[in-house]
Design an enzyme around this catalytic site. Structure first.
Site, PDB file in Angstrom:
ATOM      1  N   GLY A  94       0.821  -1.206   0.000  1.00 38.12           N
ATOM      2  CA  GLY A  94       0.000   0.000   0.000  1.00 38.12           C
ATOM      3  C   GLY A  94       0.853   1.252   0.000  1.00 38.12           C
ATOM      4  O   GLY A  94       2.085   1.203   0.151  1.00 38.12           O
ATOM      5  N   CYS A  95       0.190   2.386  -0.169  1.00 34.30           N
ATOM      6  CA  CYS A  95       0.907   3.654  -0.316  1.00 34.30           C
ATOM      7  C   CYS A  95       1.532   4.123   0.994  1.00 34.30           C
ATOM      8  O   CYS A  95       2.720   4.441   1.048  1.00 34.30           O
ATOM      9  CB  CYS A  95      -0.017   4.716  -0.894  1.00 34.30           C
ATOM     10  SG  CYS A  95      -1.589   4.884  -0.019  1.00 34.30           S
TER      11      CYS A  95
END
Lengths: 349, 349, 349, 349
Positions: D151-152
């Site tokens: 994920g970011c």
């Protein structure tokens, strides 16, 4: 001093909420009822947390007939088509109505139905309705029970152009209004069109040649010049919350000078509290009117083209909606016209 | 394949930096020299940290004569008045010049001096200079050593209006261009006018009836229609970084229809790589062109007013400056016209 | 009712201008003098056009001694180092001073000189100065003639953390304050750091481990818990005009529960007019306090880590500067504490 | 050179679209299929007009089994819970899967089900899945057919903290990650939470102590230091489109110095193409990584508190999603690791 009692119907849209903010600070008003279809049963401050500790009112469903027995004025901030079906002559016998929606602005049922594409159910009230632009209809506003508060683009366009038409200074077949609005003008409903990442860092036009504020502007400019006016109106969406700027282009009639233009504006607005004519060479900017009921107007002339260029800037939620509604209320109840809306804009915000 | 050698003079302004970004990805180009008066001696990546680990070039002072011995092409991204005093016929004998500034765009020394208020020192080069709008002057661009890259407002205005003039479809005394630009158009110099808190959440016009891109647009539209064109051009500053949208208003000539308009655009641009004619009813939005060399054009017609409304949208730093400069470079060196600038825009950004 | 006379020294910075806005609406205040070094001789409304038609005062040069003979209160909104060199015991015998700058906030000359890197010339006034946080020093504020109005980060940090320290609920060696501020906090001076295109669409920290509000926060938290507190304070710049949000992390001491925390806050603030403790699970957002003097506080607890997380949100120019200055003025002159600053925030703006 | 064939499943979310942009420029890839549940049947360029004239692909419904017969790699950009129910060992025998969603990131089914609150249906694939952080798992990525793209927030947090844990330099019970994200991180679905007027000019935290990226960060930091790590992770929403900045706070262990910290980072990342360690005193800013696959890391130390403060900045849609997915693809197919993602960021944009 005794206060009048007020209700806001449709209080949880942006215009409704701004109206609540202004009314809750107004020394002549007791805010009695707030209605909301989406949030009824909740407290207003749960919908708008800025009112936490300031205002404690539960949202009820709207019932204009019942409200009309309880309050001196009802503000309507509703989608078009509802007000005209709910307000009756009987209502107006008991309370004053200030309608922020479109239903009673256009004098022609036909024009309304053409642009709004619904049947108008309140034709019998159109005569009583007064177009709520105080700078033009101040005396009529004082006497009526039904005020049709103008739209945001409309207020900015008409006020910034009125003296040109009133004084017959321009060619009527050349009117172009290029308008730019912040995103609150699109309301609080969710859609891809108001998604932050789709709206931020972007500009676009919409409803070219078909925006519903067009006939409203035409009606009032036609009234001013006493001949049919057809305008080109183009709205744009700008990545900012509040504010409208209109840039209008008109051909000066032969025989007139830019000085005639400036004098016409000065004469028209010299006693107006909320109209500010800017000095030569100063451009209106929405930041200077944000949070206030002012319209700033700038006048320009291009010798090369013969065009008069007029710019108007307003806060779309105040002079373009709720502030003007309060200005109308002040007039119709005999309060000081600037009561509750006399402050400077807030900057930078 | 052998690469040409390039220098960018004035590489630390926004247009210069965008040019560096494009050139550093261009397979036919070796970026040899970057100059900067403000930052000479520093590394380019210390001024623009996005180039950290990507490009390692020290900034030198500009000396066009010396550079002309070293490289095949010099891009100039300088304030007006400098290029015309530095470039000579001798320079052009040794290298190609692509000037992103204003000095060689106007064919008339008189017009230049009137609008820019400085003496033009390179009049003897005006004949050689080709106006660098590939969609109009592609063949001339291929042959010249001096390309005058158009301005940002200009590119968007001319390309979006050209077919109307070329095909004589509109009344020439009715042209209004209402333009909206992001803040990068104002450059990187600091001033209260680009202070975040003064610019954010605000819209204003500037230089009404006096912006220097006006004569450039007039020159090219005049060339297209073969009679004198005077336009009304109004730029506005919008709270976003990149992008220009122009909304133009013109009276359709009697005898023509909106279909004629659409056909003219189709014919003019059907083979163009960087012009996108949008489908009926679709509005150009700057977000769709940001980061790309495209211009999106939307055509509208209002039966009520007889106006054609044309909108153009570009990225002001790419199609409005550096991307177009590379497109010109591609043409004049015989590379594929889209090399280095063929990508889609980046969204949402 | 008779009004007190007020002067604002340094009225053309953002805090000064916001102060003028609030004071010009305050029923107990007559705004007599506005000073400005940059704009002296001009009218205030020429610097801030939002005051057009609202306020008509010419800007004069500041001379605190002269002003002290003329007005009841002088607000100082000046860079650090000036107030301490200009205010004297004699001044304070004639007028009250509310200083929005840093000079009288720190009780220790040594600490001041270490962090501000200038000599403190008004050490003899430090005893008289009261730290102007009404929620903590209300009674002292009422009695003094010299109020040191806290900084914006400071107000938000101290008020949001005070009950934890006052009640000895947390480990003092674990305090982290991660703060985020809008750009008005950086003032109106121009620099690349506040250029729109460099600030918009960006976030960055600055002055990690070295911001001058750090010792101010430490001083007040140390006073509360009666032992030395050292904090980690990190400010960030956010692309918006107004507002500060602090997110603070502290280890709950063994033996205490989150309920103890919530009770401590309730007890501390239950009678406070401008502190709003949010319901469980509600996050403070700067939009709800913008345009108001409120601080919104949210409390969170993570069972997994044992951390209490506290968030505070204020309008940096109001509760973080000018609104609080007026709150202090109200207290010290015996006015209603909320006079002039009692309104809800304005949203969306 | 022959190209591999690729499909993007869920191509019309923001991460999907950014992936399409990168892949459409990748010299080793032929983009064969794009799927979308919301827009199937439409052309991709009708959903994202930036691809007008660039990419002409119709959106189909996703059917991973069918696609696995047609392409060499399938990228999945889907809400959690779908990938784990659709991908099978058989799929992985025919094609490679790069999953941008959460389903295969956590090695523990229990942890996944606790944080995501759904049953995990693909437990039998968890062993094959490699956590797609190339800077840590480069060799494993090269060999697998199932890559779980991080994920970011996770990418930014882990990469910016990894050397501290790997080298056992900090107290593990003191980790605080205060993260700030642009709005694209919230996806393209409409809600009041991403309405422009509710998001613009505002900052707020969300999911304090409960964000689903928490266990992912803990898993990887635990792996690095070989003992259980529990972190405090707080995400905030910032009014900008792209970018994540994490500000992390950790106590330096006794016996170590800031130099040890800097050396650990240098050693870990000295050969990394996409990690940029900033010079002393330089703060990471999201603007410098926007549009690129870089992570910028800044290291700070506060002698007063003994805290190491680490900041990481990435483009959440590139290094935080699609760029990293392409980096993984490059590795697993043996392409140059930087192919298609080697450019500098684009600024100002």
């Amino acid at each position: 001093m005794e206060k009048i009692k007020a209700a806001v119907v449709g209080s949880t849209g942006y215009a409704g909420e701004e109206l609540v903010r202004i009314l809750s600070n107004h020394k002549n008003v007791e805010l009695k009822f707030l209605t909301s279809r989406s949030y009824k049963g909740q407290n207003f401050q749960d919908v708008y947390s800025n009112f936490n500790k300031v205002l404690d009112i539960n949202l009820i469903e709207d019932d204009i007939e019942t409200l009309s027995n309880e309050v001196d004025v009802i503000f309507l901030a509703l989608p078009h088509g509802i007000a005209s079906s709910k307000v009756t002559k009987e209502t107006l016998g008991k309370t004053k109505i200030i309608d922020l929606g479109a239903d009673f602005r256009l004098k022609s049922k036909t024009v309304y139905e053409k642009w709004y594409n619904v049947e108008h159910l309140g034709e019998n009230l159109l005569d009583e309705a007064v177009y709520g632009l105080p700078e033009i209809y101040r005396e009529e506003i004082k006497k009526t029970n039904l005020i049709a508060n103008p739209g945001c683009y409309t207020t900015c366009s008409i006020l910034s152009l009125y003296p040109l038409f009133k004084n017959n200074l321009i060619e009527t077949n050349s009117v172009i209004i290029d308008a730019k609005s912040g995103v609150t003008g699109a309301g609080r409903s969710v859609s891809l069109g108001v998604h932050f990442s789709e709206t931020n860092e972007n500009i676009k036009a919409y409803k070219i040649a078909s925006h519903r504020h067009t006939p409203e502007i035409e009606q009032e400019l036609t009234n001013a010049i006493k001949k049919d006016v057809v305008i080109q109106f183009t709205p744009h969406l700008i990545p900012m919350n509040r504010g409208i700027l209109t840039t209008s282009y008109l051909k000066l009639k032969d025989g007139f000078t830019f000085n005639d233009v400036k004098e016409a504006y000065f004469e028209q607005y010299k006693n107006e509290k909320f109209v500010r004519l800017l000095k030569d060479g100063i451009y209106p900017e929405t930041k200077w009117v944000k949070g206030s009921n002012y319209i700033d107007i700038g006048l320009f002339f291009d010798r090369r083209t013969g065009n008069v260029i007029v710019q108007g800037a307003i806060d779309n939620l105040i002079k373009g909606a709720s502030g003007q509604a309060v200005q109308n209320m002040n007039l119709t109840f005999g309060f000081d016209e600037i009561e509750g809306i006399k402050t400077a804009g807030i900057f930078p915000v």
